[in-house]
Design an enzyme around this catalytic site. Structure first.
Site, PDB file in Angstrom:
ATOM      1  N   SER A  11       0.827  -1.202   0.000  1.00 17.59           N
ATOM      2  CA  SER A  11       0.000   0.000   0.000  1.00 17.59           C
ATOM      3  C   SER A  11       0.868   1.262   0.000  1.00 17.59           C
ATOM      4  CB  SER A  11      -0.881   0.004   1.239  1.00 17.59           C
ATOM      5  OG  SER A  11      -0.074  -0.102   2.392  1.00 17.59           O
ATOM      6  N   TYR A  42      -4.179   1.211   3.426  1.00 20.48           N
ATOM      7  CA  TYR A  42      -5.238   0.261   3.068  1.00 20.48           C
ATOM      8  C   TYR A  42      -5.919  -0.293   4.330  1.00 20.48           C
ATOM      9  CZ  TYR A  42      -3.367  -0.411  -1.776  1.00 20.48           C
ATOM     10  OH  TYR A  42      -2.955  -0.261  -3.071  1.00 20.48           O
ATOM     11  N   GLY A  43      -5.150  -0.347   5.412  1.00 21.28           N
ATOM     12  CA  GLY A  43      -5.579  -1.051   6.618  1.00 21.28           C
ATOM     13  C   GLY A  43      -6.944  -0.675   7.182  1.00 21.28           C
ATOM     14  N   THR A  75      -2.002  -6.532   4.936  1.00 17.06           N
ATOM     15  CA  THR A  75      -3.415  -6.239   4.673  1.00 17.06           C
ATOM     16  C   THR A  75      -3.879  -6.909   3.383  1.00 17.06           C
ATOM     17  OG1 THR A  75      -3.057  -4.125   5.782  1.00 17.06           O
ATOM     18  CG2 THR A  75      -5.056  -4.332   4.450  1.00 17.06           C
ATOM     19  N   GLU A 152       5.705   6.152   9.247  1.00 17.06           N
ATOM     20  CA  GLU A 152       5.860   7.031   8.080  1.00 17.06           C
ATOM     21  C   GLU A 152       6.309   8.433   8.481  1.00 17.06           C
ATOM     22  OE1 GLU A 152       3.435   6.579   4.735  1.00 17.06           O
ATOM     23  OE2 GLU A 152       4.016   4.478   4.721  1.00 17.06           O
ATOM     24  N   THR A 187       3.990  -4.958   7.204  1.00 16.00           N
ATOM     25  CA  THR A 187       5.374  -4.741   6.762  1.00 16.00           C
ATOM     26  C   THR A 187       5.963  -3.404   7.225  1.00 16.00           C
ATOM     27  OG1 THR A 187       4.428  -4.122   4.628  1.00 16.00           O
ATOM     28  CG2 THR A 187       5.405  -6.319   4.808  1.00 16.00           C
TER      29      THR A 187
HETATM   30  N1  DGL Z   1       2.104  -2.264   4.930  1.00 17.19           N
HETATM   31  C1  DGL Z   1       0.697  -2.541   5.151  1.00 17.19           C
HETATM   32  C2  DGL Z   1       0.551  -3.944   5.748  1.00 17.19           C
HETATM   33  O1  DGL Z   1       1.511  -4.707   5.731  1.00 17.19           O
HETATM   34  C3  DGL Z   1       0.037  -1.592   6.115  1.00 17.19           C
HETATM   35  C4  DGL Z   1      -0.178  -0.186   5.698  1.00 17.19           C
HETATM   36  C5  DGL Z   1      -1.599   0.150   5.368  1.00 17.19           C
HETATM   37  O2  DGL Z   1      -2.469   0.211   6.244  1.00 17.19           O
HETATM   38  O3  DGL Z   1      -1.814   0.368   4.192  1.00 17.19           O
HETATM   39  O4  DGL Z   1      -0.509  -4.301   6.204  1.00 17.19           O
END
Ligand code: DGL
Length: 271
Positions: A11, A42-43, A75, A152, A187
């Site tokens: 994401s 995305y979460g 996610t 971030e 991640t």
């Molecule tokens: N890197 C995304 C994961 O591994 C999380 C970030 C997000 O919420 O988009 O779930």
């Protein structure tokens, strides 16, 4: 042997923790990375939106001639259906199966914690994978929505008081449940490892999904005879859906010694 690049997506920038490990493990492989920086996170989103985004991300990577798709995102890995993944023209792997296997092997007490985004925890993906391996396992799962913005925004230094406070808020009940193994199921989370390790204590094994993604990808390519011959050093190309300058500002944090490589913006909504 297959010289085409490995396609990796997330994401946003979290999947770069997987790229860092991939470059360490498979230095001869070329990598094409897509980070959906214009639509992160995305979460907190619903299943249909995450699926629509994941399908576009995968179509973009396929347009780049990749030999496999690696969803370096807890996610997406928790949401994208296995039947759809199996129908793709190239092999696909996410992060859940390998992380669950590693946790099931690591736990001695049979108590495992899982932390991830809201969508990941809601999906129950890690629990299902863990129970399939060891039905007796006791699982404590907790969504940690503030972890991604913390990372971030760079609140990752060991001893950072803001990170320590948020970690304590989210993980108090996980620690109290007596887990001896904790899956960092997103991640982004490996970057918060110092604060998480500090709070959970030395007796708790932390499973890093950035590393697990790389292990899963290397295993999949090896089994299918798709590894490159390693005759030359691999390259990496990065694509994002928002300004490349923002990527450049953060890439060192995620990629460490492997930072660098061209970054280009693409219109992901057209895929
Ligand atoms: N890197 C995304 C994961 O591994 C999380 C970030 C997000 O919420 O988009 O779930």
């Amino acid at each position: 042997m297959d010289r085409r690049p490995i396609g990796v997506f997330d994401s946003g920038l979290g999947g770069l923790t997987a790229v860092r490990q991939l470059r360490r493990m498979l230095p001869g492989e070329d990598i094409v990375y897509f980070g959906d920086t214009g639509r992160v996170p995305y979460g907190p989103r619903g299943r249909d939106t995450i699926l629509q985004y994941a399908r576009q991300d995968i179509r973009f990577l396929l347009s780049q001639g990749v030999k496999c798709i690696v969803a370096a995102c807890g996610t997406v890995s928790s949401t994208y259906p296995a039947e759809e993944a199996a129908a793709l023209p190239v092999p696909y792997t996410g992060v859940v199966g390998t992380a669950a296997r590693c946790a099931a092997e690591a736990t001695k007490s049979g108590r495992v914690g899982v932390i991830g985004t809201a969508a990941t925890v809601r999906s129950g993906s890690y629990e299902k994978a863990l129970r399939a391996l060891r039905p007796d396992i006791a699982i404590t799962a907790k969504a940690c929505p503030l972890f991604v913005p913390l990372v971030e925004n760079g609140f990752i230094e060991p001893g950072d008081p803001v990170a320590a406070l948020v970690v304590e808020r989210y993980l108090a009940e996980v620690r109290a449940s007596g887990v001896d193994t904790l899956i960092l199921g997103c991640t982004h989370y490996p970057l918060l490892r110092p604060a998480i390790a500090d709070f959970m204590g030395a007796g708790v094994t932390l499973i890093d999904v950035g590393q697990m993604t790389a292990v899963a990808a290397a295993g999949m390519l090896g089994e299918r005879g798709l590894l490159n011959d390693g005759a030359r050093a691999g390259t990496a190309r990065y694509y994002v859906s928002d300004t490349p300058e923002d990527f450049a500002a953060l890439e060192t944090m995620f990629l460490g010694e492997y930072a660098g490589g061209p970054v280009e913006r693409i219109a992901i909504e057209t895929y």
